[in-house]
Design a protein around this motif. Structure first.
Motif, PDB file in Angstrom:
ATOM      1  N   GLY A 297      -6.187  11.548   1.303  1.00 33.65           N
ATOM      2  CA  GLY A 297      -5.613  10.757   0.220  1.00 33.65           C
ATOM      3  C   GLY A 297      -4.147  10.484   0.482  1.00 33.65           C
ATOM      4  O   GLY A 297      -3.597  10.876   1.502  1.00 33.65           O
ATOM      5  N   ILE A 298      -3.548   9.806  -0.475  1.00 30.54           N
ATOM      6  CA  ILE A 298      -2.119   9.494  -0.393  1.00 30.54           C
ATOM      7  C   ILE A 298      -1.355  10.583  -1.133  1.00 30.54           C
ATOM      8  O   ILE A 298      -1.743  10.981  -2.235  1.00 30.54           O
ATOM      9  N   HIS A 299      -0.284  11.052  -0.523  1.00 23.97           N
ATOM     10  CA  HIS A 299       0.521  12.102  -1.153  1.00 23.97           C
ATOM     11  C   HIS A 299       1.678  11.487  -1.934  1.00 23.97           C
ATOM     12  O   HIS A 299       1.819  11.703  -3.122  1.00 23.97           O
ATOM     13  N   THR A 300       2.502  10.703  -1.246  1.00 20.17           N
ATOM     14  CA  THR A 300       3.504   9.900  -1.951  1.00 20.17           C
ATOM     15  C   THR A 300       3.188   8.443  -1.630  1.00 20.17           C
ATOM     16  O   THR A 300       2.693   8.150  -0.545  1.00 20.17           O
ATOM     17  N   PRO A 301       3.461   7.540  -2.558  1.00 26.25           N
ATOM     18  CA  PRO A 301       3.041   6.143  -2.374  1.00 26.25           C
ATOM     19  C   PRO A 301       3.433   5.566  -1.005  1.00 26.25           C
ATOM     20  O   PRO A 301       4.484   5.909  -0.465  1.00 26.25           O
ATOM     21  N   LEU A 302       2.582   4.733  -0.481  1.00 23.41           N
ATOM     22  CA  LEU A 302       2.854   4.086   0.799  1.00 23.41           C
ATOM     23  C   LEU A 302       3.586   2.776   0.555  1.00 23.41           C
ATOM     24  O   LEU A 302       3.114   1.926  -0.193  1.00 23.41           O
ATOM     25  N   HIS A 303       4.732   2.664   1.192  1.00 23.01           N
ATOM     26  CA  HIS A 303       5.491   1.418   1.108  1.00 23.01           C
ATOM     27  C   HIS A 303       5.141   0.554   2.306  1.00 23.01           C
ATOM     28  O   HIS A 303       5.286   0.990   3.448  1.00 23.01           O
ATOM     29  N   VAL A 304       4.684  -0.626   2.021  1.00 17.22           N
ATOM     30  CA  VAL A 304       4.236  -1.515   3.089  1.00 17.22           C
ATOM     31  C   VAL A 304       5.067  -2.789   3.074  1.00 17.22           C
ATOM     32  O   VAL A 304       5.303  -3.370   2.009  1.00 17.22           O
ATOM     33  N   ARG A 305       5.534  -3.189   4.233  1.00 16.53           N
ATOM     34  CA  ARG A 305       6.228  -4.476   4.366  1.00 16.53           C
ATOM     35  C   ARG A 305       5.581  -5.240   5.507  1.00 16.53           C
ATOM     36  O   ARG A 305       5.366  -4.698   6.590  1.00 16.53           O
ATOM     37  N   ILE A 306       5.233  -6.460   5.275  1.00 16.80           N
ATOM     38  CA  ILE A 306       4.600  -7.257   6.322  1.00 16.80           C
ATOM     39  C   ILE A 306       5.275  -8.622   6.383  1.00 16.80           C
ATOM     40  O   ILE A 306       5.422  -9.312   5.378  1.00 16.80           O
ATOM     41  N   LYS A 307       5.702  -8.968   7.591  1.00 10.76           N
ATOM     42  CA  LYS A 307       6.231 -10.310   7.810  1.00 10.76           C
ATOM     43  C   LYS A 307       5.114 -11.128   8.455  1.00 10.76           C
ATOM     44  O   LYS A 307       4.529 -10.713   9.457  1.00 10.76           O
ATOM     45  N   VAL A 308       4.813 -12.259   7.863  1.00 11.44           N
ATOM     46  CA  VAL A 308       3.742 -13.106   8.383  1.00 11.44           C
ATOM     47  C   VAL A 308       4.377 -14.343   9.013  1.00 11.44           C
ATOM     48  O   VAL A 308       5.174 -15.027   8.376  1.00 11.44           O
ATOM     49  N   THR A 309       4.065 -14.575  10.264  1.00  7.36           N
ATOM     50  CA  THR A 309       4.515 -15.798  10.924  1.00  7.36           C
ATOM     51  C   THR A 309       3.280 -16.620  11.226  1.00  7.36           C
ATOM     52  O   THR A 309       2.289 -16.111  11.745  1.00  7.36           O
ATOM     53  N   HIS A 310       3.363 -17.880  10.895  1.00  5.41           N
ATOM     54  CA  HIS A 310       2.180 -18.721  10.895  1.00  5.41           C
ATOM     55  C   HIS A 310       2.443 -19.938  11.778  1.00  5.41           C
ATOM     56  O   HIS A 310       3.358 -20.712  11.534  1.00  5.41           O
ATOM     57  N   VAL A 311       1.681 -20.040  12.852  1.00  7.35           N
ATOM     58  CA  VAL A 311       1.789 -21.220  13.721  1.00  7.35           C
ATOM     59  C   VAL A 311       0.387 -21.789  13.919  1.00  7.35           C
ATOM     60  O   VAL A 311      -0.482 -21.104  14.479  1.00  7.35           O
ATOM     61  N   GLY A 312       0.166 -22.985  13.455  1.00  8.69           N
ATOM     62  CA  GLY A 312      -1.149 -23.601  13.577  1.00  8.69           C
ATOM     63  C   GLY A 312      -2.194 -22.766  12.874  1.00  8.69           C
ATOM     64  O   GLY A 312      -2.049 -22.431  11.701  1.00  8.69           O
ATOM     65  N   ASP A 313      -3.245 -22.375  13.611  1.00  4.21           N
ATOM     66  CA  ASP A 313      -4.268 -21.540  12.983  1.00  4.21           C
ATOM     67  C   ASP A 313      -4.131 -20.079  13.404  1.00  4.21           C
ATOM     68  O   ASP A 313      -5.077 -19.313  13.357  1.00  4.21           O
ATOM     69  N   LYS A 314      -2.929 -19.732  13.873  1.00  3.80           N
ATOM     70  CA  LYS A 314      -2.688 -18.343  14.289  1.00  3.80           C
ATOM     71  C   LYS A 314      -1.639 -17.690  13.402  1.00  3.80           C
ATOM     72  O   LYS A 314      -0.720 -18.345  12.926  1.00  3.80           O
ATOM     73  N   PHE A 315      -1.830 -16.413  13.212  1.00  3.68           N
ATOM     74  CA  PHE A 315      -0.940 -15.665  12.331  1.00  3.68           C
ATOM     75  C   PHE A 315      -0.514 -14.383  13.027  1.00  3.68           C
ATOM     76  O   PHE A 315      -1.336 -13.685  13.611  1.00  3.68           O
ATOM     77  N   LEU A 316       0.779 -14.109  12.953  1.00  3.26           N
ATOM     78  CA  LEU A 316       1.262 -12.845  13.500  1.00  3.26           C
ATOM     79  C   LEU A 316       1.790 -11.999  12.345  1.00  3.26           C
ATOM     80  O   LEU A 316       2.614 -12.468  11.554  1.00  3.26           O
ATOM     81  N   LEU A 317       1.296 -10.783  12.269  1.00  2.00           N
ATOM     82  CA  LEU A 317       1.756  -9.869  11.231  1.00  2.00           C
ATOM     83  C   LEU A 317       2.629  -8.803  11.867  1.00  2.00           C
ATOM     84  O   LEU A 317       2.201  -8.132  12.810  1.00  2.00           O
ATOM     85  N   ASP A 318       3.858  -8.675  11.388  1.00  4.41           N
ATOM     86  CA  ASP A 318       4.735  -7.577  11.802  1.00  4.41           C
ATOM     87  C   ASP A 318       4.895  -6.684  10.597  1.00  4.41           C
ATOM     88  O   ASP A 318       5.512  -7.096   9.607  1.00  4.41           O
ATOM     89  N   GLY A 319       4.356  -5.502  10.689  1.00  4.67           N
ATOM     90  CA  GLY A 319       4.327  -4.666   9.491  1.00  4.67           C
ATOM     91  C   GLY A 319       4.906  -3.291   9.702  1.00  4.67           C
ATOM     92  O   GLY A 319       5.112  -2.840  10.838  1.00  4.67           O
ATOM     93  N   ARG A 320       5.162  -2.651   8.575  1.00  2.00           N
ATOM     94  CA  ARG A 320       5.653  -1.275   8.602  1.00  2.00           C
ATOM     95  C   ARG A 320       5.059  -0.541   7.409  1.00  2.00           C
ATOM     96  O   ARG A 320       5.026  -1.076   6.297  1.00  2.00           O
ATOM     97  N   VAL A 321       4.580   0.667   7.647  1.00  2.00           N
ATOM     98  CA  VAL A 321       4.042   1.509   6.570  1.00  2.00           C
ATOM     99  C   VAL A 321       4.814   2.808   6.546  1.00  2.00           C
ATOM    100  O   VAL A 321       5.048   3.416   7.603  1.00  2.00           O
ATOM    101  N   LYS A 322       5.197   3.236   5.361  1.00  2.00           N
ATOM    102  CA  LYS A 322       5.963   4.471   5.230  1.00  2.00           C
ATOM    103  C   LYS A 322       5.519   5.185   3.965  1.00  2.00           C
ATOM    104  O   LYS A 322       5.339   4.557   2.921  1.00  2.00           O
TER     105      LYS A 322
END
Ligand SMILES: [Zn+2]
Ligand SMILES: [Zn+2]
Length: 175
Positions: free
Chosen positions: A33-58
């Motif tokens: 389970g989760i002990h302390t809440p998970l902070h998630v940040r995701i940067k989405v870059t979108h080119v044509g029909d492709k997507f790049l996700l740069d994320g961080r979970v803490k």
């Protein structure tokens, strides 16, 4: 969090705080389970029909110690890169080979993406190969199963490992 691919601008920043009820452990789930809440940040870059996700979970999650089997909380901080492409075998294969090794490739099915699934996968991937509650965890007695962090069982005192016994004998020989 569902990402509507049709509505994503060229660049988007998403953030979310995942509370305890977000993780419903399955049977034999290494994450309890989760002990302390998970902070998630995701940067989405979108080119044509492709997507790049740069994320961080803490945050911190509950896992089970590999040695004593007790649950403990583990600090999670992990970055990830996921490249989302439409499944077109052959063509994508060539593109995928050009990518960095630390970029994971996922295929898009439909017009939305369930970011929760991606985050879950990244949480699993960030788990260490071996997790122990502390470096000096004594684990369980292989004979009676007692948690040696908590109690010293009888078999531990009497049933010494053969290698240990030998070492003890050597010490006395020279004396
Ligand atoms: Zn332990
Ligand atoms: Zn024992």
């Amino acid at each position: 969090m569902i990402l509507d691919l049709k509505a994503v601008p060229e660049e988007a920043e998403l953030s979310e705080v995942l509370q305890r009820d977000w993780w419903q452990p399955s049977e034999n789930d290494p994450i309890l389970g989760i002990h302390t809440p998970l902070h998630v940040r995701i940067k989405v870059t979108h080119v044509g029909d492709k997507f790049l996700l740069d994320g961080r979970v803490k945050g911190s999650i509950m896992v089970r110690c590999d040695r004593c089997l007790d649950p403990f909380h583990w600090e999670l901080e992990s970055g990830f890169h996921v490249f989302l492409v439409s499944p077109r075998p052959g063509k994508d294969q060539a593109e995928v080979e050009l990518l960095d090794e630390d970029i994971e490739v996922d295929f898009i099915h439909g017009e939305t993406i369930d970011l929760d699934e991606i985050i879950k996968e990244q949480v699993y991937l960030s788990l260490p190969m071996k997790s122990t509650c502390r470096d000096a965890c004594l684990g369980l007695c292989p004979v009676c199963g007692a948690n040696l962090n908590v109690q010293r069982c009888q078999c531990n005192q009497e049933g010494m490992k053969p290698a240990f016994q030998k070492l003890k004998d050597l010490k006395f020989e020279g004396a």
